[in-house]
Enzyme design. Structure first.
Site, PDB file in Angstrom:
ATOM      1  N   GLU A 126      -1.000  -9.184  -0.333  1.00  0.00           N
ATOM      2  CA  GLU A 126      -2.422  -9.371  -0.004  1.00  0.00           C
ATOM      3  C   GLU A 126      -3.272  -9.405  -1.281  1.00  0.00           C
ATOM      4  O   GLU A 126      -4.224 -10.181  -1.379  1.00  0.00           O
ATOM      5  CB  GLU A 126      -2.889  -8.264   0.941  1.00  0.00           C
ATOM      6  CG  GLU A 126      -2.265  -8.403   2.331  1.00  0.00           C
ATOM      7  CD  GLU A 126      -2.609  -7.251   3.251  1.00  0.00           C
ATOM      8  OE1 GLU A 126      -2.224  -6.101   2.925  1.00  0.00           O
ATOM      9  OE2 GLU A 126      -3.265  -7.472   4.279  1.00  0.00           O
TER      10      GLU A 126
ATOM     11  N   GLY B   1       0.365  -4.884   1.028  1.00  0.00           N
ATOM     12  CA  GLY B   1      -0.845  -4.909   0.194  1.00  0.00           C
ATOM     13  C   GLY B   1      -0.626  -5.616  -1.137  1.00  0.00           C
ATOM     14  O   GLY B   1      -1.585  -6.121  -1.732  1.00  0.00           O
TER      15      GLY B   1
ATOM     16  N   ALA C 128       0.873  -1.175   0.000  1.00  0.00           N
ATOM     17  CA  ALA C 128       0.000   0.000   0.000  1.00  0.00           C
ATOM     18  C   ALA C 128       0.907   1.222   0.000  1.00  0.00           C
ATOM     19  O   ALA C 128       2.051   1.155   0.470  1.00  0.00           O
ATOM     20  CB  ALA C 128      -0.865  -0.021   1.257  1.00  0.00           C
TER      21      ALA C 128
ATOM     22  N   GLU D  14       4.386  -5.259   7.438  1.00  0.00           N
ATOM     23  CA  GLU D  14       3.655  -4.205   8.160  1.00  0.00           C
ATOM     24  C   GLU D  14       4.122  -3.985   9.590  1.00  0.00           C
ATOM     25  O   GLU D  14       4.154  -2.857  10.072  1.00  0.00           O
ATOM     26  CB  GLU D  14       2.146  -4.494   8.145  1.00  0.00           C
ATOM     27  CG  GLU D  14       1.463  -4.211   6.813  1.00  0.00           C
ATOM     28  CD  GLU D  14       1.502  -5.398   5.847  1.00  0.00           C
ATOM     29  OE1 GLU D  14       2.276  -6.358   6.093  1.00  0.00           O
ATOM     30  OE2 GLU D  14       0.765  -5.369   4.848  1.00  0.00           O
TER      31      GLU D  14
HETATM   32  N1  COA Z   1       4.638   3.077  -0.615  1.00  0.00           N
HETATM   33  C1  COA Z   1       5.024   4.223  -1.174  1.00  0.00           C
HETATM   34  N2  COA Z   1       6.139   4.347  -1.915  1.00  0.00           N
HETATM   35  C2  COA Z   1       6.855   3.233  -2.112  1.00  0.00           C
HETATM   36  C3  COA Z   1       6.514   1.984  -1.567  1.00  0.00           C
HETATM   37  C4  COA Z   1       5.321   1.935  -0.786  1.00  0.00           C
HETATM   38  N3  COA Z   1       4.881   0.790  -0.237  1.00  0.00           N
HETATM   39  N4  COA Z   1       7.444   1.079  -1.925  1.00  0.00           N
HETATM   40  C5  COA Z   1       8.343   1.725  -2.671  1.00  0.00           C
HETATM   41  N5  COA Z   1       8.011   3.017  -2.802  1.00  0.00           N
HETATM   42  C6  COA Z   1       8.706   4.086  -3.522  1.00  0.00           C
HETATM   43  C7  COA Z   1       9.926   4.570  -2.759  1.00  0.00           C
HETATM   44  O1  COA Z   1       9.561   5.516  -1.781  1.00  0.00           O
HETATM   45  C8  COA Z   1      10.756   5.149  -3.879  1.00  0.00           C
HETATM   46  O2  COA Z   1      10.189   6.413  -4.227  1.00  0.00           O
HETATM   47  P1  COA Z   1      11.188   7.705  -4.464  1.00  0.00           P
HETATM   48  O3  COA Z   1      12.044   7.300  -5.625  1.00  0.00           O
HETATM   49  O4  COA Z   1      10.234   8.814  -4.797  1.00  0.00           O
HETATM   50  O5  COA Z   1      11.950   7.874  -3.200  1.00  0.00           O
HETATM   51  C9  COA Z   1      10.469   4.223  -5.053  1.00  0.00           C
HETATM   52  O6  COA Z   1       9.250   3.562  -4.737  1.00  0.00           O
HETATM   53  C10 COA Z   1      11.534   3.173  -5.248  1.00  0.00           C
HETATM   54  O7  COA Z   1      11.698   2.459  -4.043  1.00  0.00           O
HETATM   55  P2  COA Z   1      13.128   2.255  -3.309  1.00  0.00           P
HETATM   56  O8  COA Z   1      12.851   2.008  -1.856  1.00  0.00           O
HETATM   57  O9  COA Z   1      14.044   3.370  -3.655  1.00  0.00           O
HETATM   58  O10 COA Z   1      13.617   0.920  -4.011  1.00  0.00           O
HETATM   59  P3  COA Z   1      14.650  -0.142  -3.407  1.00  0.00           P
HETATM   60  O11 COA Z   1      15.014  -1.042  -4.552  1.00  0.00           O
HETATM   61  O12 COA Z   1      15.739   0.500  -2.671  1.00  0.00           O
HETATM   62  O13 COA Z   1      13.781  -1.010  -2.352  1.00  0.00           O
HETATM   63  C11 COA Z   1      11.825  -2.163  -1.539  1.00  0.00           C
HETATM   64  C12 COA Z   1      12.697  -1.812  -2.765  1.00  0.00           C
HETATM   65  C13 COA Z   1      10.575  -2.852  -2.062  1.00  0.00           C
HETATM   66  C14 COA Z   1      12.595  -3.125  -0.631  1.00  0.00           C
HETATM   67  C15 COA Z   1      11.467  -0.884  -0.756  1.00  0.00           C
HETATM   68  O14 COA Z   1      10.923   0.044  -1.666  1.00  0.00           O
HETATM   69  C16 COA Z   1      10.462  -1.088   0.358  1.00  0.00           C
HETATM   70  O15 COA Z   1      10.799  -1.610   1.404  1.00  0.00           O
HETATM   71  N6  COA Z   1       9.216  -0.639   0.142  1.00  0.00           N
HETATM   72  C17 COA Z   1       8.176  -0.671   1.152  1.00  0.00           C
HETATM   73  C18 COA Z   1       7.675  -2.071   1.358  1.00  0.00           C
HETATM   74  C19 COA Z   1       6.613  -2.107   2.443  1.00  0.00           C
HETATM   75  O16 COA Z   1       6.866  -1.912   3.606  1.00  0.00           O
HETATM   76  N7  COA Z   1       5.388  -2.395   2.022  1.00  0.00           N
HETATM   77  C20 COA Z   1       4.277  -2.554   2.919  1.00  0.00           C
HETATM   78  C21 COA Z   1       3.488  -1.313   3.015  1.00  0.00           C
HETATM   79  S1  COA Z   1       2.144  -1.521   4.135  1.00  0.00           S
END
Ligand code: COA
Length: 260
Positions: free
Chosen positions: A115, A112, A66, A135
């Site tokens: 999910e 999400g 999400a 989460e």
């Molecule tokens: N919500 C909002 N933005 C998100 C996102 C999320 N769940 N997941 C990734 N993004 C965005 C990042 O903020 C980044 O945006 P920016 O370039 O404007 O800063 C962009 O997507 C790229 O992500 P980034 O984190 O730079 O990529 P990465 O390869 O370093 O890491 C992940 C990949 C998936 C490990 C990491 O993005 C992450 O942990 N995301 C969140 C996962 C999460 O907790 N999801 C559950 C949400 S309830």
């Protein structure tokens, strides 16, 4: 229909819906959830669509969760509403569709994202896919059905560990857990989903929609799945597809089923 955050393409009985927020790793914001609802609804009511495939654009993510930026300042009331509206609009909605939905998990499926994949009828994954419910690392719990569907698919102990550690599992472990049905290289993922779809399309869409109802009933509190099965089984006998399927068998020819 024109969408901003997703793509929807129809070809040969299959509607492929692609979540397309590449720069945000296909994270689900409010608009994307609404567009997905609309696209799933349109595909389900489209007579020609026999199978729906859901995937993410790019080579890195199915859906990275999400959109955290949208709910970071929510109150208790807003948090509850986010989960209940999302579940009704997308997650429960997809699970209950009468058209089969295959998730083609092409990279990160987190929060999400996992999910949503779990709300689909079954999943296939590429070898680079990584899945998890992170989460609790954000101080929250899965709110789009993850605490219910993950244990249904992988068992209680594994679900507890995944949620408590907030860790990710790779595609092979997901296969081993029964979370996904097949793992292939990324370039083979959509061809595999389409191959499975073509096998599904040989069968009666009307019967399949009834089978989805009966199987789902096993996972709904207060529903007697056996009773649902009996009712849906009986209903099949009143369909043209049943007449065609049984007649074709007795006449030693391939069944030519009607539409949905
Ligand atoms: N919500 C909002 N933005 C998100 C996102 C999320 N769940 N997941 C990734 N993004 C965005 C990042 O903020 C980044 O945006 P920016 O370039 O404007 O800063 C962009 O997507 C790229 O992500 P980034 O984190 O730079 O990529 P990465 O390869 O370093 O890491 C992940 C990949 C998936 C490990 C990491 O993005 C992450 O942990 N995301 C969140 C996962 C999460 O907790 N999801 C559950 C949400 S309830």
């Amino acid at each position: 229909m024109n969408y901003e955050n997703i793509l929807s393409d129809y070809s040969n009985g299959i509607t492929t819906i692609t979540i397309n927020r590449l720069k945000k790793l296909n994270a689900l914001n409010k608009d994307t959830i609404q567009e997905l609802h609309d696209a799933f609804d349109a595909a389900d009511t489209d007579e020609n669509t026999k199978v729906i495939i859901l995937t993410g654009s790019g080579e890195k993510a199915f859906v990275a969760g999400a959109d955290i930026s949208e709910f970071a300042d929510f109150s208790v009331k807003e948090g509850g509403k986010l989960a209940s509206q999302g579940q009704a609009l997308l997650f429960d909605f997809v699970e209950s569709l009468s058209t089969p939905v295959i998730a083609a998990v092409n990279g990160f499926a987190l929060g999400g994202g996992l999910e949503l994949a779990m709300a689909c009828h079954f999943r296939v994954a590429s070898s680079n896919a990584k899945m998890g419910l992170p989460e609790t690392s954000l101080g929250v719990i899965p709110g789009y059905g993850g605490t219910q569907r993950l244990p249904q698919l992988v068992g209680k102990g594994r679900a507890m560990e995944m949620v408590m550690t907030a860790g990710m599992i790779d595609a092979n472990q997901a296969l081993n857990y029964g979370l996904v049905n097949h793992v292939v290289e990324l370039e083979e993922l959509l061809p595999l989903a389409e191959k499975i779809a073509s096998k599904i399309m040989r069968n009666s869409s009307v019967a399949i929609s009834k089978a989805i109802k009966a199987i789902n009933a096993n996972y709904k509190d207060g529903k007697d799945g056996y009773k649902v099965e009996i009712k849906q089984f009986g209903k099949c006998f009143g369909t043209e597809d049943f007449v065609e399927g049984t007649t074709a068998f007795l006449e030693k020819r391939k069944a030519d089923f009607l539409g949905k």
